[in-house]
Write an enzyme that holds these catalytic residues in place. Structure first.
Site, mmCIF file in Angstrom:
data_model
loop_
_atom_site.group_PDB
_atom_site.id
_atom_site.type_symbol
_atom_site.label_atom_id
_atom_site.label_comp_id
_atom_site.label_asym_id
_atom_site.label_seq_id
_atom_site.Cartn_x
_atom_site.Cartn_y
_atom_site.Cartn_z
ATOM 1 N N ASP A 125 0.870 -1.183 0.000
ATOM 2 C CA ASP A 125 0.000 0.000 0.000
ATOM 3 C C ASP A 125 0.905 1.230 0.000
ATOM 4 O O ASP A 125 2.063 1.153 0.395
ATOM 5 C CB ASP A 125 -0.907 0.007 1.238
ATOM 6 N N GLY A 176 -6.185 1.524 -6.271
ATOM 7 C CA GLY A 176 -6.820 2.436 -7.215
ATOM 8 C C GLY A 176 -7.411 3.633 -6.500
ATOM 9 O O GLY A 176 -7.446 3.689 -5.272
ATOM 10 N N SER A 218 -13.869 -3.095 -11.420
ATOM 11 C CA SER A 218 -15.066 -2.283 -11.159
ATOM 12 C C SER A 218 -16.097 -2.399 -12.287
ATOM 13 O O SER A 218 -15.757 -2.514 -13.461
ATOM 14 C CB SER A 218 -14.714 -0.809 -10.960
ATOM 15 N N TYR A 275 -12.615 7.777 -13.794
ATOM 16 C CA TYR A 275 -12.525 6.464 -13.168
ATOM 17 C C TYR A 275 -12.864 5.371 -14.174
ATOM 18 O O TYR A 275 -12.123 4.392 -14.327
ATOM 19 C CB TYR A 275 -13.501 6.421 -11.986
ATOM 20 N N LYS A 319 -10.619 2.066 -16.200
ATOM 21 C CA LYS A 319 -11.083 0.749 -15.773
ATOM 22 C C LYS A 319 -11.506 -0.090 -16.979
ATOM 23 O O LYS A 319 -11.292 -1.295 -17.022
ATOM 24 C CB LYS A 319 -12.243 0.879 -14.776
#
Ligand code: ZN
Length: 690
Positions: A467, A523, A575, A588, A592
């Protein structure tokens, strides 16, 4: 070596344990831990200790008992309940028998326990019962092993300890050893009219004793110190300092080793990489190929390290991956063949009706580079590495002192195939779908990443959490460590930096030996109309993380997976926006959508290597992604109240992190599936993949 005995600390043990367990056991726990904390005395369940005391039984009678280390306990962390109490008089009578089978001995020991729920007493319990002193300590001290693993060990023991030491010729541990000691001890005391000062077991270890815990412990330290002084003062004693090779050399070889082990054995392994001074000195020996094949420094190492390590010569980290792996595979096959021959030889010679254990090496040595050890878990690999690190030091010292000559092959075979030794390894835990696999999850500090890492870990995987946020990551690791123990590792990583990503993958290799599963999850969820300047900028920034971040991790992971040659799975959090755009969510949704294409392209390009890809399209999962007003904005954009937002799907069911983690776990194990998108959204007709 110095005594660590401290009266104030001893008092603390008395304060803590004496009221419930008695003073004898309280102090027995204290000095057992002192011994167990010194790796040059005992390692990983090696050695054992005891105290003779009295207990009042339930019906009121007072009984003399032997508290002796229970099988499966480690001296360094032992507690009072790690010492089963057995009726002493009966154990002593057992020592008068001329023979006893293993089953009979265990039955006698267990049958004499005051509390039947205690752990099984150590295989050396009868020997502890036989020795007259109140406290008895037994270790496999490195310095003592350097003395006794010699052809002229009797001469050396006399030189170091004088005529008052009792040297017991090698026999197998267990009843036979207790019986032998009863004979030689008796004869010694009879002929000299006094007890020996110390008892040395040839090719095995050392016993000391005393009327107090301190006396027995102090004698152990003094005896080991004498051996250390002798070993270090010998003219050829000082090991030459070796400069360490770059640590990444071993890391570059490790995936090939792990792949070769996996391909030859048909199962997955976790590796430990070691380049400590003793291992570098040892692997720099000119006679490494010969001296390493002589045998274990003390017999009970054999169940962890096998009788010998594998030495791989001429492995070049710069060689093409397939070539390097093929070379190591050939070496492993050779090792397996030699192991099989040893088994045939020894089982025939011993007329032993036993099933051959697996033939795969646990310790692999690379001249000048150090050692790579293998196990089903990180814990097993580390134990083998610890034992071999000390082996290297003992063999080096023994060779400088004279000639390294430990217990022979047949005696090692007896211990390796002894049911009571194998029992020490414990029952194998229930098999998980990802046992022996290494999984790396990005964005693992919270939300879907954390939940997925946990699910993969609970299925048996060793997991690497990455992370950007190190504090959150460290906290996440601590949370998982409770459930996964040493199978979890963490490393900070910004997926938009290829250098960071390579370092994170390298960290996984250094920690566990390789990589099998990647869940590329990190993300962000930027918003904005793409026709606006702000939206355009958000889109460009978003591509760096929501598209190229995934590409970075794919490349770095594929390198390791290709080097292993055992396939792998690279999975993406894509997603539902990839298929179903929402208003003003272009920054976004567009990367994706591109990510699904990336996943499919990798499925095609990586298929020749057996590497699979897949994506999970989750929607509306309560995670931090919805923080900072995003949730309110998305709910408004869809025209529903915030609470309804999470249930606005065909099943009218809120989808959870656990639902998403299950989908990743499925893809990680679905051997016949690649290029696949799984939706986890409660049903959204507008987002059905097509
Ligand atoms: Zn022992």
């Amino acid at each position: 070596m110095d005594s660590l005995y401290d009266a104030a600390e001893a008092q603390r043990y008395l304060d803590k344990y004496a009221a419930k367990y008695g003073e004898d056991l309280a102090l027995r726990v204290y000095t057992s831990r002192l011994l167990g904390q010194d790796a040059s005395l005992v390692l990983h369940g090696g050695g054992n200790t005891s105290v003779k005391s009295k207990v009042t039984e339930l019906l009121g009678e007072t009984t003399d008992v032997l508290y002796v280390k229970g099988s499966g306990w480690d001296l360094g962390s032992i507690e009072p309940k790690g010492f089963p109490a057995c009726r002493l008089a009966h154990l002593r009578r057992c020592c008068e028998r001329s023979t006893m089978t293993d089953e009979e001995m265990v039955a006698q020991l267990r049958g004499q326990m005051i509390d039947p729920s205690s752990p099984t007493p150590s295989v050396e319990a009868l020997l502890h019962a036989y020795l007259p002193a109140k406290f008895v300590d037994h270790t496999h001290a490195d310095a003592v092993l350097s003395l006794v693993d010699q052809p002229n060990s009797a001469e050396l023991v006399e030189k170091v300890y004088g005529p008052d030491a009792l040297l017991v010729p090698y026999v197998m541990p267990g009843f036979i050893l207790a019986r032998r000691i009863a004979e030689v001890w008796g004869a010694w005391v009879k002929s000299k009219g006094r007890e020996p000062s110390v008892m040395i077991l040839d090719k095995h270890g050392i016993f000391t004793w005393g009327e107090t815990a301190e006396e027995s412990y102090t004698r152990m330290i003094e005896a080991v110190r004498k051996a250390e002084a002798f070993v270090h003062d010998s003219p050829l004693s000082r090991p030459t300092m070796i400069s360490a090779p770059p640590p990444d050399l071993l890391a570059r070889i490790a995936p090939a080793v792990r792949g070769a082990m996996g391909r030859v054995s048909g199962r997955s392994w976790i590796l430990s990489l070691r380049q400590t001074a003793p291992l570098l000195a040892f692997t720099n020996r000119e006679d490494l190929a010969e001296v390493s094949q002589i045998g274990c420094v003390t017999p009970d190492h054999v169940i962890r390290t096998k009788p010998t390590p594998l030495v791989v010569t001429g492995a070049h980290a710069d060689a093409p991956a397939a070539e390097l792996r093929a070379q190591i595979e050939a070496a492993i096959r050779g090792y397996a063949e030699r192991y099989h021959q040893y088994f045939e030889r020894a089982s025939t010679a011993r007329k032993a009706d036993v099933k051959e254990l697996d033939r795969w090496p646990r310790v692999i040595l690379f001249p000048g580079l150090g050692a790579i050890t293998a196990g089903k878990t990180r814990g097993e690999a580390e134990i083998a590495a610890d034992l071999y690190e000390h082996t290297a030091g003992v063999v080096d010292a023994a060779a400088r002192l004279g000639t390294y000559q430990p217990v022979g092959e047949l005696d090692l075979f007896d211990v390796e195939y002894w049911s009571l030794e194998q029992a020490k390894l414990g029952k194998a835990p229930a098999a998980g779908a990802l046992d022996g696999k290494v999984a790396l999850v990005t964005g693992a500090a919270s939300g879907i990443g954390f939940g997925t890492a946990r699910a993969l870990g609970l299925a048996g995987a060793h997991v690497v959490l990455t992370d950007r946020n190190l504090d959150a990551l460290t906290a996440a690791k601590a949370k998982l460590a409770g459930e996964l123990g040493g199978r979890v590792h963490h490393v900070a990583c910004d997926v938009t930096s290829m250098a960071d990503v390579r370092a994170a993958v390298q960290s996984a290799v250094l920690r566990f030996g390789g990589l099998d599963v990647v869940v590329s999850n990190a993300g962000t969820a930027p918003q904005g109309g793409l026709h606006t300047e702000a939206g355009d900028e958000a889109l460009r920034r978003s591509f760096e993380i929501n598209f190229f971040g995934h590409q970075n991790i794919s490349r770095a992971a594929a390198d390791v997976m290709i080097a292993q040659g055992t396939g792998g799975a690279i999975l993406f959090n894509a997603s539902k926006s990839a298929f179903n755009q929402g208003p003003d969510f272009g920054p976004y949704a567009v990367p994706k959508a591109a990510l699904v294409s990336l996943m499919r392209q990798h499925a095609v390009d990586l298929s020749p290597f057996g590497i699979r890809t897949g994506a999970v399209n989750a929607d509306r999962i309560r995670t931090e992604l919805f923080g900072g007003g995003v949730l309110e904005a998305r709910a408004k954009a869809r025209g529903v109240p915030v609470d309804e937002y999470f249930k606005a799907n065909l099943l009218h069911r809120e989808t959870t992190v656990e639902d998403t983690a299950k989908a990743f776990l499925y893809l990680a194990t679905a051997e016949a599936t690649t290029g696949c998108v799984i939706t986890v959204d409660g049903g959204n007709a507008a987002a059905f993949p097509r």
